[in-house]
Design a protein around this motif. Sequence first.
Motif, PDB file in Angstrom:
ATOM      1  N   ILE A 250      60.849 -12.408  24.632  1.00 14.06           N
ATOM      2  CA  ILE A 250      62.283 -12.176  24.714  1.00 14.06           C
ATOM      3  C   ILE A 250      62.506 -10.906  25.545  1.00 14.06           C
ATOM      4  CG2 ILE A 250      62.318 -10.873  22.561  1.00 14.06           C
ATOM      5  CD1 ILE A 250      65.139 -12.027  22.089  1.00 14.06           C
ATOM      6  N   LEU A 251      63.494 -10.955  26.401  1.00 12.05           N
ATOM      7  CA  LEU A 251      63.860  -9.783  27.183  1.00 12.05           C
ATOM      8  C   LEU A 251      64.773  -8.892  26.352  1.00 12.05           C
ATOM      9  CD1 LEU A 251      64.625 -11.464  30.605  1.00 12.05           C
ATOM     10  CD2 LEU A 251      62.574 -10.203  29.958  1.00 12.05           C
ATOM     11  N   ILE A 252      64.559  -7.599  26.453  1.00  9.87           N
ATOM     12  CA  ILE A 252      65.417  -6.687  25.709  1.00  9.87           C
ATOM     13  C   ILE A 252      66.758  -6.560  26.410  1.00  9.87           C
ATOM     14  CG2 ILE A 252      63.476  -5.388  24.768  1.00  9.87           C
ATOM     15  CD1 ILE A 252      64.213  -3.161  26.779  1.00  9.87           C
ATOM     16  N   HIS A 253      67.761  -6.220  25.670  1.00  8.56           N
ATOM     17  CA  HIS A 253      69.079  -5.967  26.235  1.00  8.56           C
ATOM     18  C   HIS A 253      69.035  -4.613  26.935  1.00  8.56           C
ATOM     19  CE1 HIS A 253      73.376  -5.133  26.446  1.00  8.56           C
ATOM     20  NE2 HIS A 253      73.528  -6.454  26.365  1.00  8.56           N
ATOM     21  N   CYS A 254      69.781  -4.454  28.019  1.00  6.74           N
ATOM     22  CA  CYS A 254      69.711  -3.212  28.797  1.00  6.74           C
ATOM     23  C   CYS A 254      70.186  -1.993  28.008  1.00  6.74           C
ATOM     24  CB  CYS A 254      70.501  -3.354  30.083  1.00  6.74           C
ATOM     25  SG  CYS A 254      72.268  -3.624  29.866  1.00  6.74           S
ATOM     26  N   LEU A 255      70.965  -2.186  26.957  1.00 11.44           N
ATOM     27  CA  LEU A 255      71.445  -1.057  26.165  1.00 11.44           C
ATOM     28  C   LEU A 255      70.520  -0.686  25.005  1.00 11.44           C
ATOM     29  CD1 LEU A 255      75.279  -1.752  26.041  1.00 11.44           C
ATOM     30  CD2 LEU A 255      74.048  -0.080  27.423  1.00 11.44           C
ATOM     31  N   ASP A 256      69.533  -1.509  24.700  1.00  6.44           N
ATOM     32  CA  ASP A 256      68.624  -1.203  23.592  1.00  6.44           C
ATOM     33  C   ASP A 256      67.951   0.162  23.738  1.00  6.44           C
ATOM     34  OD1 ASP A 256      69.266  -3.459  22.208  1.00  6.44           O
ATOM     35  OD2 ASP A 256      67.409  -4.537  22.641  1.00  6.44           O
ATOM     36  N   PRO A 257      67.385   0.511  24.904  1.00  2.00           N
ATOM     37  CA  PRO A 257      66.784   1.852  25.033  1.00  2.00           C
ATOM     38  C   PRO A 257      67.800   2.979  24.835  1.00  2.00           C
ATOM     39  CG  PRO A 257      66.029   0.439  26.801  1.00  2.00           C
ATOM     40  CD  PRO A 257      67.123  -0.299  26.085  1.00  2.00           C
ATOM     41  N   VAL A 258      69.038   2.746  25.229  1.00  2.00           N
ATOM     42  CA  VAL A 258      70.078   3.757  25.043  1.00  2.00           C
ATOM     43  C   VAL A 258      70.353   3.974  23.559  1.00  2.00           C
ATOM     44  CG1 VAL A 258      72.498   4.325  25.497  1.00  2.00           C
ATOM     45  CG2 VAL A 258      71.128   3.194  27.256  1.00  2.00           C
ATOM     46  N   PHE A 259      70.441   2.887  22.799  1.00  2.00           N
ATOM     47  CA  PHE A 259      70.701   2.987  21.363  1.00  2.00           C
ATOM     48  C   PHE A 259      69.540   3.679  20.651  1.00  2.00           C
ATOM     49  CE2 PHE A 259      73.364  -1.054  21.906  1.00  2.00           C
ATOM     50  CZ  PHE A 259      74.503  -0.315  22.176  1.00  2.00           C
ATOM     51  N   ILE A 260      68.312   3.409  21.083  1.00  2.00           N
ATOM     52  CA  ILE A 260      67.141   4.032  20.476  1.00  2.00           C
ATOM     53  C   ILE A 260      67.120   5.529  20.779  1.00  2.00           C
ATOM     54  CG2 ILE A 260      64.611   4.150  20.571  1.00  2.00           C
ATOM     55  CD1 ILE A 260      64.675   1.081  20.956  1.00  2.00           C
ATOM     56  N   CYS A 261      67.371   5.886  22.029  1.00  2.00           N
ATOM     57  CA  CYS A 261      67.404   7.313  22.406  1.00  2.00           C
ATOM     58  C   CYS A 261      68.516   8.054  21.676  1.00  2.00           C
ATOM     59  CB  CYS A 261      67.592   7.452  23.911  1.00  2.00           C
ATOM     60  SG  CYS A 261      66.155   6.934  24.853  1.00  2.00           S
ATOM     61  N   GLU A 262      69.650   7.408  21.516  1.00  2.00           N
ATOM     62  CA  GLU A 262      70.766   8.039  20.801  1.00  2.00           C
ATOM     63  C   GLU A 262      70.393   8.317  19.349  1.00  2.00           C
ATOM     64  OE1 GLU A 262      75.502   7.260  20.133  1.00  2.00           O
ATOM     65  OE2 GLU A 262      74.161   5.533  20.190  1.00  2.00           O
ATOM     66  N   LYS A 263      69.743   7.343  18.704  1.00  2.00           N
ATOM     67  CA  LYS A 263      69.335   7.514  17.306  1.00  2.00           C
ATOM     68  C   LYS A 263      68.346   8.665  17.173  1.00  2.00           C
ATOM     69  CE  LYS A 263      68.979   6.268  12.978  1.00  2.00           C
ATOM     70  NZ  LYS A 263      70.060   6.470  12.046  1.00  2.00           N
ATOM     71  N   ILE A 264      67.405   8.740  18.085  1.00  2.00           N
ATOM     72  CA  ILE A 264      66.406   9.813  18.037  1.00  2.00           C
ATOM     73  C   ILE A 264      67.044  11.163  18.323  1.00  2.00           C
ATOM     74  CG2 ILE A 264      64.347  10.715  19.197  1.00  2.00           C
ATOM     75  CD1 ILE A 264      63.490   7.750  19.561  1.00  2.00           C
ATOM     76  N   ALA A 265      67.938  11.210  19.301  1.00  2.00           N
ATOM     77  CA  ALA A 265      68.563  12.475  19.691  1.00  2.00           C
ATOM     78  C   ALA A 265      69.438  13.063  18.591  1.00  2.00           C
ATOM     79  CB  ALA A 265      69.387  12.273  20.957  1.00  2.00           C
ATOM     80  N   TYR A 266      70.081  12.214  17.808  1.00  2.00           N
ATOM     81  CA  TYR A 266      70.995  12.699  16.778  1.00  2.00           C
ATOM     82  C   TYR A 266      70.354  12.791  15.395  1.00  2.00           C
ATOM     83  CZ  TYR A 266      74.876  12.547  20.010  1.00  2.00           C
ATOM     84  OH  TYR A 266      75.708  12.790  21.063  1.00  2.00           O
TER      85      TYR A 266
END
Length: 59
Positions: free
Chosen positions: A1-17
């Motif tokens: 399955i291909l990841i959605h282009c926003l998945d890395p953004v959501f992961i980085c946001e969770k880690i950053a906050y």
Amino acid sequence: ILIHCLDPVFICEKIAYTSVDRFIPIEEILENTITGLKGVGGLQTRGKYRQGLPKSPYQ
């Protein structure tokens, strides 16, 4: 399955906050992504495919 282009953004946001004193379980990170667990391609990779999810039916 291909990841959605926003998945890395959501992961980085969770880690950053998240506080630096806290470890985040992968399940907690993936509940905010679009593809969820199906979008995970490898764990413990470090440049080598050591453990991958989901498991391939050909192994």
